[in-house]
Design a protein around this motif. Structure first.
Motif, PDB file in Angstrom:
ATOM      1  N   ALA B 323       0.834  -1.200   0.000  1.00 25.06           N
ATOM      2  CA  ALA B 323       0.000   0.000   0.000  1.00 25.06           C
ATOM      3  C   ALA B 323       0.874   1.258   0.000  1.00 25.06           C
ATOM      4  O   ALA B 323       0.611   2.206  -0.747  1.00 25.06           O
ATOM      5  CB  ALA B 323      -0.913  -0.008   1.215  1.00 25.06           C
ATOM      6  N   VAL B 324       1.916   1.253   0.813  1.00 28.12           N
ATOM      7  CA  VAL B 324       2.780   2.432   0.905  1.00 28.12           C
ATOM      8  C   VAL B 324       3.594   2.599  -0.381  1.00 28.12           C
ATOM      9  O   VAL B 324       3.814   3.712  -0.846  1.00 28.12           O
ATOM     10  CB  VAL B 324       3.680   2.352   2.158  1.00 28.12           C
ATOM     11  N   LEU B 327       1.559   4.444  -2.814  1.00 31.76           N
ATOM     12  CA  LEU B 327       1.541   5.888  -2.528  1.00 31.76           C
ATOM     13  C   LEU B 327       2.829   6.539  -3.013  1.00 31.76           C
ATOM     14  O   LEU B 327       2.824   7.635  -3.562  1.00 31.76           O
ATOM     15  CB  LEU B 327       1.425   6.135  -1.016  1.00 31.76           C
ATOM     16  N   ARG B 328       3.948   5.829  -2.784  1.00 31.41           N
ATOM     17  CA  ARG B 328       5.260   6.370  -3.154  1.00 31.41           C
ATOM     18  C   ARG B 328       5.341   6.561  -4.668  1.00 31.41           C
ATOM     19  O   ARG B 328       5.807   7.597  -5.148  1.00 31.41           O
ATOM     20  CB  ARG B 328       6.353   5.424  -2.635  1.00 31.41           C
TER      21      ARG B 328
END
Lengths: 218, 343
Positions: B323-324, B327-328
């Motif tokens: 998930a992160v 975003l990145r």
């Protein structure tokens, strides 16, 4: 305070949960933890939001590592031990019970095996304490509901609950500061304003405030 | 300033200067609403920081389309812009030259005899009339260069219809409204051409939404989780800016699970007593008392936001690292776009 369990609340939220029944003391400790976190905010902290026995911390995971944040919160928990406080004198709030103002009063009486007058008597004799503001702007969760009045929420929520409605659900009574949907049983209505974004503070009630309801003379 | 006073300043009629016409250079920059039908509101990046007063985050339903419209128009990502619902029709008058950009799953916009392409910076000349409607999907966005300079209430300029604050007097736009333009932008974007496809949300009528398991995940019986991850759910008509109610195989929660109201967020999937999931959207409450199976990723929530009743979704479980990473990647792409457009 003891260490909470931590969970993801989406990729930008950390949810801390305490495994004990909610009470006013736990609520104060949770808010104290949020305030201490915000006093020296780590870069990437967005906001903190209390629950009845939980605390959400929203953050930017590109600027703040989840593990760093969780570790910092655990450390802060260790420093929190709040003394009991002397209760403040309760605010007395007039309520119109039953009828168009409290469409669920009779159902609450029936389900709890009481007469409507008995429900009103129990509700006006209790002294409540604000343990959480949340759900809708200024909506107070008031702890201290007498045992016989503790019922599950309505099976299907109402699409429209009138502004000022006084309602019960579970161990709590609450006040709807604005019109909106809601699943609690409505037993009465107050004519007071509870939330105004133009006021400072916008919420009439704060954590720890105490309330007693009285029957409004019409 | 008292926000309530500020609204009146913003919503007070400015017909006096408008009726002089002449489109005076001395008049403050603004856009006029000639006609607005259906759900047309001002939204932005959300009202963060007041949830502990019970104030909803709100903001754009399709946060990525709104962000991209702003960046294309030369604005900061979270600037105030117009959100159109699927039943909306909007005609705007631009007295002065300005820049704008449109984004969303499907929009039709005309400028005089011509068309305004979405996902692309565009310049309108003085006295232009722009007509917009949503042709498919559910929400469309129009960002004007400079953003709308409306009063901030609890840190947000978006309209909270239920609470009656933000935007213009806390209500949907209507004809005669004047939307003051801010000076948040470095200037009209000079760039031409449309946004690369890979930056646009991959809209689809039958998307699979990635889900990060939440605090109650393990308290759902394994069979319930299998039902939830294996099934396809239809978006029902009981869906609005607060939440989308889904219909499909019921997910049975653990009967012994007692949830004491706890914070919820955008994408939280609640399982009420009937077992049919409700996904919380922009105008969600701040806390909720239903069991939650998990949270839809921020990248995938726009795909759900754009669905209409009858469209279907599936869910797939992912971990926090994935998930992160998503975003990145989006952040890096958006940063490249901002540099390409504005240096």
């Amino acid at each position: 305070m003891e260490e909470p369990q931590t969970f993801n609340l989406g990729e930008s939220g950390l949810l801390l949960c305490w495994d004990r029944p909610p009470d006013p003391h736990l609520s104060r400790e949770i808010v104290e933890l949020g305030q201490r976190l915000a006093r020296t905010p780590p870069p990437g902290l967005i906001e903190w939001v209390p629950g009845l026995r939980s605390l959400a911390v929203y953050y930017d995971p590109l600027r703040l590592q989840r593990e760093t944040l969780a570790g910092w919160l655990r450390e802060l928990c260790q420093g929190i031990a709040l003394p009991d406080v002397d209760p403040s004198p309760p605010l007395v709030v007039p309520v119109r019970y039953g009828g168009v103002w409290g469409p669920d009063l009779e159902a609450v009486a029936r389900k709890s095996g009481l007469e409507s007058e008995e429900v009103i008597r129990l509700h006006t004799e209790a002294v409540f304490e604000v343990v959480l503001i949340g759900f809708a702007p200024g909506f107070p969760y008031l702890a201290g509901l007498p045992e016989p009045l503790r019922l599950p929420r309505r099976t299907s929520p109402r699409a429209r609950v009138a502004k000022g409605s006084v309602a019960v659900a579970g161990a709590y009574t609450g006040i709807y500061p604005r019109e909106g949907p809601g699943g609690w049983s409505i037993i009465g209505q107050t004519a007071w304003e509870w939330f105004d974004p133009g006021d400072e503070p916008p919420c009439r009630l704060a954590l720890g405030d105490r309330i007693r309801f009285c029957v409004e003379v019409q | 300033m008292n926000p309530r006073v500020a609204w009146h300043l913003a919503t007070g009629s400015d017909f006096a200067w408008r009726s002089n016409e002449g489109l005076h250079l001395s008049a403050p920059q603004a856009v006029w609403v000639e006609e607005a039908r259906g759900l047309v509101t001002i939204q932005d990046g959300g009202r963060w920081g007041a949830q502990r007063l019970g104030v909803s985050v709100g903001g754009a339903m399709d946060a990525r389309a709104a962000m991209l419209a702003n960046v294309l128009a030369g604005n900061p990502r979270g600037a105030a812009l117009i959100e159109l619902g699927w039943d909306a029709a909007l005609t705007l008058l631009f007295p002065q030259a300005t820049g704008l950009a449109l984004a969303g799953a499907g929009l039709e916009a005309s400028l005089g005899e011509g068309r305004i392409p979405p996902w692309s910076p565009c310049r309108v000349e003085p006295s232009s009339l722009v007509r917009i409607r949503v042709t498919h999907g559910r929400f469309g966005y129009l960002a004007c260069t400079g953003g709308f300079s409306l009063p901030s209430v609890f840190g947000g300029r978006g309209t909270d219809l239920r609470s009656g604050f933000g935007g213009i007097g806390g209500r949907a736009l209507r004809s005669g409204d004047r939307l003051p333009l801010g000076d948040e932008a470095p200037g009209l974007p000079s760039h031409r051409g449309a946004l690369a496809m890979e930056l646009r949300p991959p809209y689809h009528r039958d998307p699979t939404l990635r889900l990060l398991p939440g605090s109650h995940w393990v308290s759902f019986p394994e069979a319930s989780r299998a039902v939830f991850l294996g099934a396809s759910y239809a978006v029902t008509a009981v869906s609005d800016r607060m939440g989308y109610r889904l219909s499909g195989p019921p997910v049975a929660p653990n009967p012994g699970l007692e949830v004491e109201s706890e914070p919820v967020t955008g994408g939280s999937v609640q399982i009420p007593l009937d077992g049919e999931p409700i996904v919380l959207m922009a105008d969600r409450p701040t806390v909720g008392g239903y069991p939650r199976i998990g949270e839809v990723l921020a990248a995938d929530l726009p795909l759900l936001a754009q669905l209409r009743p009858g469209d279907r979704v599936r869910f797939r479980e992912v971990g926090h690292a994935e998930a992160v990473q998503d975003l990145r990647n989006f952040e890096a792409a958006l940063r490249r776009l901002e540099i390409a457009l504005h240096g």
